[in-house]
Write a protein that holds these residues in place. Sequence first.
Motif, short mmCIF file in Angstrom:
data_model
loop_
_atom_site.label_atom_id
_atom_site.label_comp_id
_atom_site.label_asym_id
_atom_site.label_seq_id
_atom_site.Cartn_x
_atom_site.Cartn_y
_atom_site.Cartn_z
N UNK A 186 0.36 -1.76 0.00
CA UNK A 186 0.38 -0.45 -0.04
C UNK A 186 0.99 1.27 -0.33
N UNK A 187 1.25 2.10 -0.85
CA UNK A 187 2.02 3.17 -0.83
C UNK A 187 0.83 3.74 -1.95
N UNK A 188 2.00 4.93 -2.23
CA UNK A 188 1.44 6.58 -3.12
C UNK A 188 0.19 6.51 -3.98
N UNK A 189 0.67 5.04 -4.96
CA UNK A 189 -0.52 4.79 -6.47
C UNK A 189 -1.49 3.43 -5.80
N UNK A 190 -2.36 3.27 -6.39
CA UNK A 190 -3.16 2.20 -5.69
C UNK A 190 -2.41 0.74 -6.83
N UNK A 191 -1.92 0.12 -6.00
CA UNK A 191 -1.60 -1.44 -6.39
C UNK A 191 -2.76 -1.94 -7.91
N UNK A 192 -2.82 -2.39 -8.42
CA UNK A 192 -3.87 -3.05 -9.40
C UNK A 192 -3.54 -4.06 -10.35
N UNK A 193 -2.44 -4.66 -10.80
CA UNK A 193 -2.46 -5.52 -11.76
C UNK A 193 -2.56 -6.41 -11.95
N UNK A 194 -2.31 -7.47 -12.41
CA UNK A 194 -2.88 -8.70 -12.28
C UNK A 194 -1.51 -9.78 -12.85
N UNK A 195 -0.98 -10.46 -12.75
CA UNK A 195 0.51 -10.64 -13.53
C UNK A 195 0.26 -12.23 -13.17
N UNK A 196 0.26 -13.06 -13.83
CA UNK A 196 0.85 -14.46 -13.70
C UNK A 196 1.72 -15.08 -13.28
N UNK A 197 2.39 -15.94 -12.51
CA UNK A 197 3.83 -16.46 -13.51
C UNK A 197 4.12 -18.17 -12.99
N UNK A 198 4.56 -18.79 -13.80
CA UNK A 198 4.66 -19.78 -13.59
C UNK A 198 5.88 -20.45 -14.39
N UNK A 199 6.59 -20.88 -13.35
CA UNK A 199 8.08 -21.18 -13.66
C UNK A 199 9.34 -20.36 -13.63
N UNK A 200 9.83 -21.18 -14.11
CA UNK A 200 11.10 -20.13 -14.39
C UNK A 200 11.43 -18.96 -15.20
#
Length: 710
Positions: free
Chosen positions: A584-598
């Motif tokens: 929680x900071x200056x901007x409202x965090x809103x992205x949806x990002x999904x990472x599977x694996x490396x």
Amino acid sequence: MEKTETLDYTQNRELSWLRFNQRVLEEAQDESVPLMERMKFVAIFTSNLDEFFMIRVGSLYDMAAADSKKQDIRSGMTPKQQLDAIYKAVAPLYKERDKTYAEIKKQLQPYGVCGMDFKELEQQEKKYVKKYFKEQVLPVLSPQIVDANHPFPHLLNKDIYVVATLKMGNNAMLGIVPVPPYISDVLYLPGHDVRYIRMEKVIMEYLELVFEQYQVSDKNYICVTRNADIAPDDEALADNEDFRYIMKETLHKRRRMAVVRLETAAPLGKEMEKYFCDKFKIAPECIFRTKMPMKLGFIFAIADKIPESMKKALTDEPFTPQPAAALAEGMSVMEQVKRKDVLLSYPYESMDPFLQLIKEAAFDPDVMTIKITIYRLAKKARLVEYLCAAAENGKEVTVLIELRARFDEQNNIDWSERLEEAGCRVLYGFDGYKVHSKLCLITYRSRNDIRYITQVGTGNYNEKTAKMYTDYSLMTAHQGIGEDAAVFFKNMSIGNLDGEYHHLIVSPFSLKRSVLKHMDEEIHKGAQGRIIMKMNSVTDMDFIRKVEEASCAGVKVDLIVRGICCILPGVKGHTENLRVTSIVGRYLEHPRVFVFGTGETAKVYIGSADMMTRNTEKRVEVACPIYDEGIKKHLIHDLKVMLADNLKARIMADDGTYKKKERKGEAVNAQAAFMKAALNARPPKVLPKAKREKRSIFQKVFRAIGKRKA
């Protein structure tokens, strides 16, 4: 009552949300944040809480009123038990908020920013206020009495009313004065400082002038919050009426829904408390006394009034969204996207390149169609201007606009009418399913081939919030993604929710299934598996059970969740390999990002869906794979920076509470790091070929404009 089986590693969603809002209040208490920004966080906390009561508490009231014994699967609580827990949890938050507001207000006074009580005014100021009241306020007031001949009025949701006991002889009655919504919330006092008094205090001070023939006592002001959890009923939709008309009726009905909270400025006597409880059909625990303003929207206007010389000390250093790092300036956006995928990162980068893309498409003679899904728009929207221009230029423009975007319904109704007038084809959502996806498709002819440019976003096409919310926007010429998007819009046009896609994953049918499948792939890797997912909320039980399964299999799972998170990390035997982080900071965090694996084999998606049952089963959502290796690395890098944040990030404990990270080594503020990176970025140089292509597209545009004028 049949008992619902509950899990050891889950928690109630409403109590989880209240903990999120407490994190917002903690930002208001952070002394490293400038004072006016801290005051804004108090305002955000307040508006969040208002909406929580209107929607979530309102929904629970409906369930409790229906005598529902159904237990919440995550906590085993009935609706009534959840309501009791909510009111118990909110009471200390009110006290904490009042204390925080008072402290910030006190610290602002040396800077000449002063919210005044009437008794604090100087004599000349009192004269000024009284003159203003008599000339500007008193003539537009609509006072009324409540007695045997005058029934208790309907009090509007979140409007403020000044109330008092009135006596004439042996007769006592209630006097009520609505604070008019069309006059300013505050009265600014003459002088160089920003000194002001709130309008409800002015009216309360001069209540004797309003009720001249009565003895006035027990002055107070109150505000009711009403249930706003209302949706168009299915029977009305089945009658094939104009959906815009149904939504207008829905908005009208919302104004008259049941009261779920009463706020008062001063404590109520036992008799008055019973009176209001009877009138509003509420219990005493639904009444909250607040020592601070009940509406704080004026704070943002006050911030604008602060002299420039003081703004540096009281507000964040201004930041302007930067030109896109991946795009050469002065060139056609469309031609650059045709050659290479482009990712925009809001608010660090400007939304302008996407708007420029639509503007170019509106005038490009090779463009045939533009199709877009819209959930929320700003009050002023260049996007709508460009879509209308495209339609007027003979392009086929299809806009799927969701009229049920909560609290934006009227704005969307207005825009839908404007788009239709310009010749756009306007579609609405489905019965029982909101369209929440952020997808735009441009179809153009290249020689004899049909080609596509697709934009997929994590946030709304809202030019105002793109400067306040963090989000990603991908623009790609990938033909497979474009073909999927074309199928998507065809399916939306014919009411087919269960389409087949090769690249995009789409709810309500394929999105959750695909996410769980990718999680299974990581589970098969055991301790070598890796899952990082960023979103706003987590409530979906299928997803929660899969996270637990992954953790038990040894997969390291990181969930970066801004708000509600119903899964508990670190629970022995269940979620020991799960970490939950909230920023929680200056901007409202809103992205949806999904990472599977490396590494190079990692699968990365961005999209519009949170892992909430409403998103995965009751909404149309779209997530898109990232194929460009540079963009994939960029997104994974961003997630790693967020996980390294030790200034604005908080870690959830196994009991659902949050604490700030222990700072080890260098201080990391993810949002500040992204701002710095955007400021230091250098756009690519223009290649000779690109220059030629730039001229060709602009020549096309100018030819099209010339034909239009002719």
